[in-house]
Scaffold this active site. Structure first.
Site, short mmCIF file in Angstrom:
data_model
loop_
_atom_site.label_atom_id
_atom_site.label_comp_id
_atom_site.label_asym_id
_atom_site.label_seq_id
_atom_site.Cartn_x
_atom_site.Cartn_y
_atom_site.Cartn_z
CG LEU A 81 37.77 41.85 49.38
CD1 LEU A 81 38.54 43.00 50.01
CD2 LEU A 81 36.37 42.32 48.99
NE ARG A 97 45.01 36.24 54.89
CZ ARG A 97 44.75 35.41 55.89
NH1 ARG A 97 45.74 34.87 56.58
NH2 ARG A 97 43.51 35.12 56.23
CE LYS A 111 41.85 33.10 52.53
NZ LYS A 111 40.83 34.07 52.23
CG ASP A 163 3.69 49.61 85.48
OD1 ASP A 163 2.83 48.77 85.80
OD2 ASP A 163 4.75 49.33 84.90
NE ARG A 183 46.26 35.22 60.49
CZ ARG A 183 44.95 35.19 60.50
NH1 ARG A 183 44.33 34.13 60.96
NH2 ARG A 183 44.25 36.20 60.09
N GLY A 201 42.79 43.57 51.82
CA GLY A 201 41.48 44.03 51.38
C GLY A 201 40.99 45.25 52.12
CE LYS A 205 32.29 40.93 46.12
NZ LYS A 205 31.59 41.86 47.00
CD GLU A 206 41.55 42.28 44.76
OE1 GLU A 206 41.50 42.94 45.80
OE2 GLU A 206 42.46 41.45 44.53
C1 GDG Z 1 39.22 39.63 55.49
C2 GDG Z 1 38.31 38.42 55.37
C3 GDG Z 1 37.15 39.54 53.50
C4 GDG Z 1 46.32 39.12 48.72
N1 GDG Z 1 47.46 38.59 48.32
C5 GDG Z 1 48.11 39.55 47.64
C6 GDG Z 1 47.32 40.67 47.63
N2 GDG Z 1 46.23 40.38 48.30
C7 GDG Z 1 45.13 41.32 48.48
C8 GDG Z 1 44.04 41.03 47.48
C9 GDG Z 1 42.80 41.43 48.24
C10 GDG Z 1 43.18 41.20 49.67
O1 GDG Z 1 44.59 41.16 49.76
C11 GDG Z 1 42.69 39.88 50.20
O2 GDG Z 1 41.35 40.01 50.39
P1 GDG Z 1 40.50 38.83 51.04
O3 GDG Z 1 39.10 39.17 50.82
O4 GDG Z 1 40.91 37.55 50.48
O5 GDG Z 1 40.85 38.70 52.60
P2 GDG Z 1 41.53 39.48 53.81
O6 GDG Z 1 41.73 40.91 53.54
O7 GDG Z 1 42.75 38.75 54.13
O8 GDG Z 1 40.53 39.27 55.07
C12 GDG Z 1 37.80 38.25 53.96
C13 GDG Z 1 38.08 40.71 53.69
O9 GDG Z 1 38.57 40.80 55.02
C14 GDG Z 1 37.39 42.01 53.37
O10 GDG Z 1 36.32 42.23 54.23
O11 GDG Z 1 36.84 39.41 52.14
O12 GDG Z 1 36.87 37.20 53.92
O13 GDG Z 1 38.98 37.26 55.80
O14 GDG Z 1 42.53 42.78 48.05
O15 GDG Z 1 44.27 41.75 46.33
N3 GDG Z 1 47.66 41.81 47.04
C15 GDG Z 1 48.86 41.84 46.43
N4 GDG Z 1 49.67 40.78 46.41
C16 GDG Z 1 49.35 39.61 46.99
O16 GDG Z 1 50.13 38.65 46.97
N5 GDG Z 1 49.23 42.97 45.84
#
Ligand code: GDG
Length: 734
Positions: free
Chosen positions: A384, A281, A286, A506, A319, A29, A387-388
């Site tokens: 995220l 992940r 999760k 003071d 991890r 993300g 949202k995606e």
């Molecule tokens: C932190 C916080 C916060 C994941 N698996 C695959 C893949 N992804 C991409 C997704 C998304 C991103 O990774 C995951 O975003 P998350 O929001 O779930 O979490 P993290 O980036 O791990 O961690 C989290 C974020 O930061 C942003 O501030 O939302 O709460 O923990 O973009 O698309 N992308 C692809 N294949 C995958 O298997 N291509």
């Protein structure tokens, strides 16, 4: 202006193959979001597309190859690598980041490891990052530090470069005080102090921001005003910025040919079944097992859905090697086997399970073919993925089931919001989602899509950087009031040349720091010596103006034979004279007011009442800061109402609420001295709200100095009492 992004990982990972360096782009993300923002800077008015990214390159390599790597990453990716040894990574990243901060901040205290060596490496790596930033930083840069790996870096950097704007964004939740305080005292104070080194600290949700501010108050004792915290040398602001996604990238990708091809493949595999997608992940936060349990209950209770639905479960490896992660992987594997064994048959596999990273186009195709997205973390900073998912639904169909524990739930309230610990609720939500009419789906998705489109990742980052620059500008205005070298030289010159000089000082907070109890703030020998030097000179009139009672002042400063003002202007003692009242005053109101203050002291452990002749003070410096803050406001309100017809003033000061006779203050007392003589030089120094009365009345030609960084009528500010003493030393010629 150049933007410097600092994060634990660079947007690229480096691999060494047979002595050659190979580069891969990183997913995630933070990287994809920030990359979209950095691309957008090309047309921006306040940066000229210039940026640099500082972080770990994902590899520990020998010294001799480090230069080559640095040259390549800088020229090809504008990335500056921070080199860390494997041992550092183990203790810092695997240790303090993944085994201490990650579980604790996600409310898994039982998984949290408190290991001193982890902490020491965390400190050490933050310092290494600071050194790396110092290697490449240029005047005019703006630094944006990301995430929990680097919470000490803002302060370290400020110590090196106080003028650089420093922003910090936390991507994971900031926990409540009760959780945060589980960290040992030294660690938690240093972490908060580290973060406060930034000019702007961003969080995903209002709750996280509030929890942070609460921890700052309870642990460090700093109050805030609408998120602004006044520190001794700068102002910091904590603010909420919910991170968005690159909406257009996902929306347009959903229609591209690569995704269409992937979709066709998937549709064949999934036959006519409805698809529920779960992608995360691998992480205990999760709660993947909860949704598997809920799916099992759903199948149990809804046989009509058998052979008509498939749960597409994607678990992205993460991890690997960390104990808790291996455990949950095993649990998931077993549970999937159990459900498929129990409900599946030759033509239908209820759960399609993939344990792998999915590339971008297949990922979008997966979002696009899924009728329902089931995302149920027990704790998530934002998330995220949800949202995606919404962004790829170009025909506006699809249903999102989202945990209330994800930061994203605050923005996507139109989704089916569930509690991840309530398995039955998730099972019911699955049924509701699968049976939701299309028109309802499109209605809610349209609202969510519009919101995500408007507040996308570029807007998020833009907002953050703009606010950071504003905060820094505000600070510059403030700094302009700091008594600089040239003004100081002029002050000393004016002082030396003037035949008749008047100095108002003071005491508490101006010449000595605040102490736990008022009687502990006795003047030191050094301070008495300086005051004596000043008072010896017949051309200098020195007036000590304090809120303290006259007896204390007499016992501490009587021997100096200087002019003293006590109780904020009630009592005046001229040099070689006795104490006298500035005007006739009554204190017959005190018996009515004192019980109110006492009642509030009884209700707040640590608070106490101090009675002076013409004022009463309620002190709360030693009390629980949070409760004290509320009680002080309540007490002030009560007193203001109660004293409406009494000739007194109610004032809220530095950890005190004071009631005193109206019509006396330091300004009036000062006039008594000012009007007596034609002084050629005047200096007034004070730190408190009561000194403002003094600053207001002294002539425009006088030097008025506020000690501390708060707003004031005074012309100049000094950072602390230490600088105030230093100035006095210079006046006496030391
Ligand atoms: C932190 C916080 C916060 C994941 N698996 C695959 C893949 N992804 C991409 C997704 C998304 C991103 O990774 C995951 O975003 P998350 O929001 O779930 O979490 P993290 O980036 O791990 O961690 C989290 C974020 O930061 C942003 O501030 O939302 O709460 O923990 O973009 O698309 N992308 C692809 N294949 C995958 O298997 N291509």
């Amino acid at each position: 202006m150049r933007l410097m992004v600092v994060s634990n990982r660079l947007p690229i990972t480096v691999e060494e193959q047979k002595g050659k360096l190979i580069f891969h782009e990183c997913a995630g993300g933070l990287v994809s979001g920030l990359s979209a923002y950095l691309d957008s800077l090309k047309g921006s008015s306040f940066t000229k597309s210039d940026y640099i990214w500082v972080g770990w390159p994902g590899i520990s390599i020998e010294q001799k190859m480090q230069d080559e790597l640095t040259t390549k990453t800088l020229s090809e990716f504008r990335a500056y690598p921070v080199f860390l040894t494997e041992r550092s990574m183990e203790k810092f990243y695997q240790g303090f980041c993944n085994k201490t901060i990650w579980p604790l901040f996600h409310y898994f205290p039982s998984y949290t490891v408190y290991d001193e060596s982890f902490w020491l490496h965390y400190k050490c790596v933050n310092k290494i990052f600071c050194d790396a930033v110092m290697q490449v930083i240029k005047p005019g840069d703006v630094v944006w530090i990301h995430d929990y790996h680097l919470m000490l870096l803002p302060k370290l950097l400020r110590e090196e470069m106080p003028d650089i704007p420093i922003g910090f964004f936390l991507h994971i939740p900031f926990p409540s005080f009760e959780i945060f305080r589980l960290l040992p005292m030294k660690w938690r104070s240093e972490i908060l102090g580290g973060l406060l080194g930034a000019d702007l600290i961003g969080f995903h949700t209002h709750d996280y921001t509030q929890y942070f501010l609460r921890c700052v108050l309870r642990i460090l004792g700093y109050e805030n005003n609408m998120g602004e915290i006044f520190l001794s040398d700068h102002v910091t602001k904590a603010e909420t910025f919910p991170m968005g996604i690159d909406f257009q990238r996902f929306y347009t990708a959903a229609g591209c040919s690569e995704v269409q091809k992937e979709k066709e493949q998937l549709v064949k595999t999934l036959s006519d079944c409805k698809v529920v997608l779960s992608i995360d992940r691998l992480d205990y936060t999760k709660a993947i097992i909860n949704r598997l349990q809920a799916y099992e209950v759903f199948l149990e209770k809804n046989p009509q859905w058998h052979k008509k639905v498939i749960l597409f479960l994607v678990v992205v490896p993460s991890r690997i090697g960390v104990e808790h992660y291996q455990q949950i992987k095993k649990q998931i594997d077993e549970f999937v086997g159990k459900v498929n064994g129990r409900f599946g048959d030759v033509g239908w596999t209820p759960i399609l399970y993939q344990y792998r990273f999915v590339p971008f186009h297949p990922l979008v195709a997966l979002y696009a073919v899924s009728d329902v997205a089931l995302i149920t973390p027990v704790r998530d900073g934002m998330n995220l993925i949800v949202k995606e998912y919404i962004a790829t639904r170009t025909d506006k169909t699809g249903v999102l089931i989202l945990s209330e524990m994800a930061g994203a739930a605050k923005e996507l309230g139109e989704a089916i919001i569930i509690n991840p610990n309530n398995i039955q609720e998730i099972a019911d939500a699955l049924k509701e989602a699968l049976e939701m009419p299309k028109d309802k789906q499109t209605k809610v998705n349209e609202i969510m899509q519009n919101r995500l489109m408007r507040y996308d990742v570029v807007r998020w980052a833009d907002d953050f950087i703009r606010q950071l620059l504003c905060a820094k500008d505000e600070q510059k205005k403030f700094n302009a009031k700091l008594l600089g070298l040239s003004v100081k030289e002029q002050l000393l010159k004016d002082f030396k040349q003037a035949p008749k000089r008047l100095i108002f000082l003071d005491y508490d907070g101006t010449l000595v720091p605040f102490t736990r109890f008022p009687q502990m703030a006795k003047p030191s020998e050094e301070l008495l010596k300086i005051l004596k030097e000043l008072s010896k000179n017949p051309t200098i009139k020195l007036v000590l103006m304090s809120g303290r009672d006259k007896d204390t002042l007499q016992s501490w400063f009587g021997a100096l034979n200087i002019a003293i003002v006590a109780e904020h202007g009630v009592w005046i003692k001229e040099k070689n004279d006795n104490w006298r009242l500035i005007k006739p005053l009554t204190n017959d109101w005190k018996p009515r007011i004192r019980p109110i203050l006492e009642m509030y002291a009884d209700r707040l452990p640590g608070a106490f009442v101090e009675e002076k002749e013409f004022s009463i003070v309620w002190h709360y410096r030693e009390a629980d800061p949070e409760l004290a803050y509320l009680r002080a406001k309540e007490l002030t309100d009560d007193l203001v109402n109660f004293t409406a017809n009494i000739d007194v003033q109610v004032l809220q000061g530095n950890k005190v609420v004071e009631v005193r006779c109206a019509g006396v203050n330091k300004g009036i007392a000062a006039m008594h001295f000012i009007s007596k003589n034609n002084f050629d030089f005047m200096l007034a120094m004070g730190d408190d709200y009561t000194d403002e009365d003094l600053f207001k009345v002294i002539p425009g030609t006088a030097y008025s100095i506020k000690v501390g960084m708060t707003q004031s009528y005074a012309k100049f500010n000094l950072l602390s009492y230490i600088e105030a003493i230093r100035l006095l030393e210079q006046l006496v010629g030391k």
